[in-house]
Design a protein around this motif. Sequence first.
Motif, mmCIF file in Angstrom:
data_model
loop_
_atom_site.group_PDB
_atom_site.id
_atom_site.type_symbol
_atom_site.label_atom_id
_atom_site.label_comp_id
_atom_site.label_asym_id
_atom_site.label_seq_id
_atom_site.Cartn_x
_atom_site.Cartn_y
_atom_site.Cartn_z
ATOM 1 N N PHE A 94 -22.462 -51.341 21.127
ATOM 2 C CA PHE A 94 -23.595 -52.205 20.835
ATOM 3 C C PHE A 94 -23.802 -52.241 19.327
ATOM 4 O O PHE A 94 -24.597 -51.478 18.799
ATOM 5 C CB PHE A 94 -24.856 -51.717 21.542
ATOM 6 N N LEU A 96 -25.198 -53.184 15.744
ATOM 7 C CA LEU A 96 -26.498 -53.657 15.304
ATOM 8 C C LEU A 96 -26.350 -55.110 14.863
ATOM 9 O O LEU A 96 -25.270 -55.516 14.418
ATOM 10 C CB LEU A 96 -27.001 -52.795 14.140
ATOM 11 N N PRO A 97 -27.397 -55.888 14.998
ATOM 12 C CA PRO A 97 -27.298 -57.311 14.625
ATOM 13 C C PRO A 97 -27.280 -57.481 13.117
ATOM 14 O O PRO A 97 -28.233 -57.978 12.534
ATOM 15 C CB PRO A 97 -28.543 -57.936 15.262
ATOM 16 N N MET A 98 -26.207 -57.041 12.485
ATOM 17 C CA MET A 98 -26.060 -57.186 11.037
ATOM 18 C C MET A 98 -24.573 -57.152 10.694
ATOM 19 O O MET A 98 -23.737 -57.135 11.590
ATOM 20 C CB MET A 98 -26.852 -56.103 10.310
ATOM 21 N N SER A 99 -24.243 -57.134 9.421
ATOM 22 C CA SER A 99 -22.833 -57.199 9.022
ATOM 23 C C SER A 99 -22.114 -55.885 9.354
ATOM 24 O O SER A 99 -22.738 -54.879 9.678
ATOM 25 C CB SER A 99 -22.725 -57.471 7.524
ATOM 26 N N ASP A 102 -23.209 -53.224 6.909
ATOM 27 C CA ASP A 102 -24.570 -52.734 7.141
ATOM 28 C C ASP A 102 -24.677 -51.888 8.407
ATOM 29 O O ASP A 102 -25.518 -50.996 8.495
ATOM 30 C CB ASP A 102 -25.556 -53.898 7.213
ATOM 31 N N SER A 143 -20.361 -60.762 10.400
ATOM 32 C CA SER A 143 -21.177 -60.207 11.471
ATOM 33 C C SER A 143 -20.348 -59.277 12.350
ATOM 34 O O SER A 143 -19.206 -59.580 12.690
ATOM 35 C CB SER A 143 -21.724 -61.348 12.339
ATOM 36 N N HIS A 145 -20.655 -58.779 15.332
ATOM 37 C CA HIS A 145 -20.443 -59.348 16.666
ATOM 38 C C HIS A 145 -19.135 -60.118 16.759
ATOM 39 O O HIS A 145 -18.711 -60.499 17.834
ATOM 40 C CB HIS A 145 -21.604 -60.258 17.046
ATOM 41 N N GLU B 212 -29.822 -50.899 25.215
ATOM 42 C CA GLU B 212 -28.735 -50.231 24.514
ATOM 43 C C GLU B 212 -28.886 -50.347 22.997
ATOM 44 O O GLU B 212 -28.534 -49.425 22.266
ATOM 45 C CB GLU B 212 -27.380 -50.819 24.928
ATOM 46 N N LEU B 213 -29.379 -51.511 22.540
ATOM 47 C CA LEU B 213 -29.548 -51.679 21.096
ATOM 48 C C LEU B 213 -30.612 -50.709 20.589
ATOM 49 O O LEU B 213 -30.446 -50.060 19.555
ATOM 50 C CB LEU B 213 -29.944 -53.126 20.779
ATOM 51 N N ALA B 216 -29.182 -47.259 20.589
ATOM 52 C CA ALA B 216 -28.242 -47.060 19.488
ATOM 53 C C ALA B 216 -28.999 -46.737 18.206
ATOM 54 O O ALA B 216 -28.606 -45.850 17.447
ATOM 55 C CB ALA B 216 -27.383 -48.314 19.304
ATOM 56 N N VAL B 230 -35.618 -53.657 12.909
ATOM 57 C CA VAL B 230 -34.329 -54.274 13.229
ATOM 58 C C VAL B 230 -34.463 -55.211 14.424
ATOM 59 O O VAL B 230 -34.033 -56.356 14.386
ATOM 60 C CB VAL B 230 -33.250 -53.202 13.520
ATOM 61 N N ARG B 234 -34.370 -59.105 13.381
ATOM 62 C CA ARG B 234 -33.027 -59.654 13.559
ATOM 63 C C ARG B 234 -32.833 -60.183 14.973
ATOM 64 O O ARG B 234 -32.701 -61.356 15.187
ATOM 65 C CB ARG B 234 -31.979 -58.605 13.215
ATOM 66 N N GLU B 331 -26.087 -63.572 15.921
ATOM 67 C CA GLU B 331 -27.037 -62.530 15.568
ATOM 68 C C GLU B 331 -28.413 -62.757 16.141
ATOM 69 O O GLU B 331 -29.236 -61.864 16.162
ATOM 70 C CB GLU B 331 -27.143 -62.424 14.050
#
Lengths: 250, 332
Positions: A94, A96-99, A102, A143, A145, B212-213, B216, B230, B234, B331
């Motif tokens: 999972f 993180l929603p970032m680069s 990061d 990203s 993802h 899960e996020l 984490a 976060v 985001r 994202e």
Amino acid sequence: MPGIAIRKLNIWYGNTHALREINLDLPDGQITAIIGPSGCGKSTLLKSINRLLDLNEHVRITGQILIDGAAIYGKQVDVTEVRTQVGMLAQKPFPLPMSIYDNVAYGPRIHGLARGRQLAQLVTDSLKAARLWDEVGHRLKESAHKLSVGQQQRLCLARALAIQPAVLLCDESTASLDPIAARGIEELLSSLRQRYTLVMVTHDIEQARRLADYVVFMWLGEVVEHGPAAAFFQHPQHSLSQAYLAREIG
Amino acid sequence: MDRQQEPRNASQPAGLRVDSMHHRMRRWQDRIGQAIMGALAWSLLGLLLAIGGVLLLRALPILERASVPELLFSTTWQPMRGLFGMAPFIVGTIAVTLVAMLVAVPLAILSGIYLAEYMTSRARLFFKPVTDLLAGIPPVVYGLWGVLVVVPFVRNELAPWADRNLAAYCSCFANTNPSGYSIAAAGLVLSLMVYPIIVTITEEVLRAVPRELREALFALGATRWEVTKVTLLRAGLPGVVAAVVLGFSRAFGETLAVLMVVGNVPRMPGSIFDGSYTLAALIANNYGEMMSVPLYESALMGAGLVLLLVVVSFNLGAWLFLTRRLKRGGEA
């Protein structure tokens, strides 16, 4: 490197007694595999080591866990401090929603471990340790993802290593990967064994046989048998262990 | 492929024929169902166009007499003399909405975070219905409460305080109005009304973030506040934008509660403590009243059109922002 001592650990989910009187000493600098059928409490035991169970308000925990002699449960203990010592690799990656950069830098940043060039070096080292650097070194700004699932899992490993933990927990960390990616993670974990105290949960007996130095076999919330892997796999003492290894139960 | 059906059917045994009566019935059921539901769904778009169309049609007379910039930017509203400058109402509406959003959005987001991240599930069980109830209270009740509590508070406390402490920096805080019926009062009442809406959506957005996020982040040693930063900024940003847009639309068009406390003064405001007037209040107060005045109805329709266009374009803007963000990388 710290060993992990678990003393009289009992865990309840609401009224369900999930773990009963667990007493264990997990050796430092080795890979311990916790095995057993689904629902036996493997993951619960694992998540009690970085206090991730605290997130569930219906969980009640008694007993103590000591990492390198220091108690991790208790009013004076800072949970975030515990989690900087104990990294975790989850079942599914999972990011993180970032680069990509990061993702790895996030942990060191919030804990104030490194900055600027030092941080960049730490990110690089972590990505190299997770054997991801060659694939992503030129596109750190993208990203996370966009990576494949196998790459994402290695990124999650790099993310966990970046906070420089002493203990690494792996919760069936190859279960959601294709066989090649799973093999990659396995080799990686094996290579980390000298530098970290590794505790992994797996339902895959063969994986435990390949990786583990020490084995904990659980059944219905109790530890049935534990000991060095070679001894456990060659001469399991308990009849349940024998049956489980022979795949008659579980 | 239907072209080949006939010869194949002819050679098929009777029991396997697919175009039996029963099968045809099922197919028609499906088609008719789809047609009805499709028509109903698409008619929503038709409704929007119909509302806009009628407003435009009825506003045409005034648009023929005066140019659009004249209507939008002229500050003189004197129907008897045939002057329909809507600027005071437009500015009043924007000012009231802005005050409401500036007060409500930050506070409501913080409340939503508390509800989602910090509160125990048992307390939440009690708290959720309370916010839902607050969102369901009729505007007139908020309006009454505004008259009884908020207006005196603004008159006796807020306006004098702002006059002493803030007016030196900006004349927009000058205490110019002894009544308390003002942009500030309307903005505060509105902020209370949009508050529960934004709280609820923020809470839902945060609780929809994958477990899960969150795990984490916690496993990396993040505090609750760091996790929230976060997940909200985001992963949850589209939802927060939606919350703000919904609150804005609600505030922008809110009529009754506002007209009870805003003072209904058709003048350009110079301070947030000036009495003002909003587009919605203008329509509600005057429609059916002064219809003998030429072009009055048409001017009110024009005001309605402005309201509609602003809300539609604001929603459209938010939608464009979100889709572009989604396209840019997974994202959001």
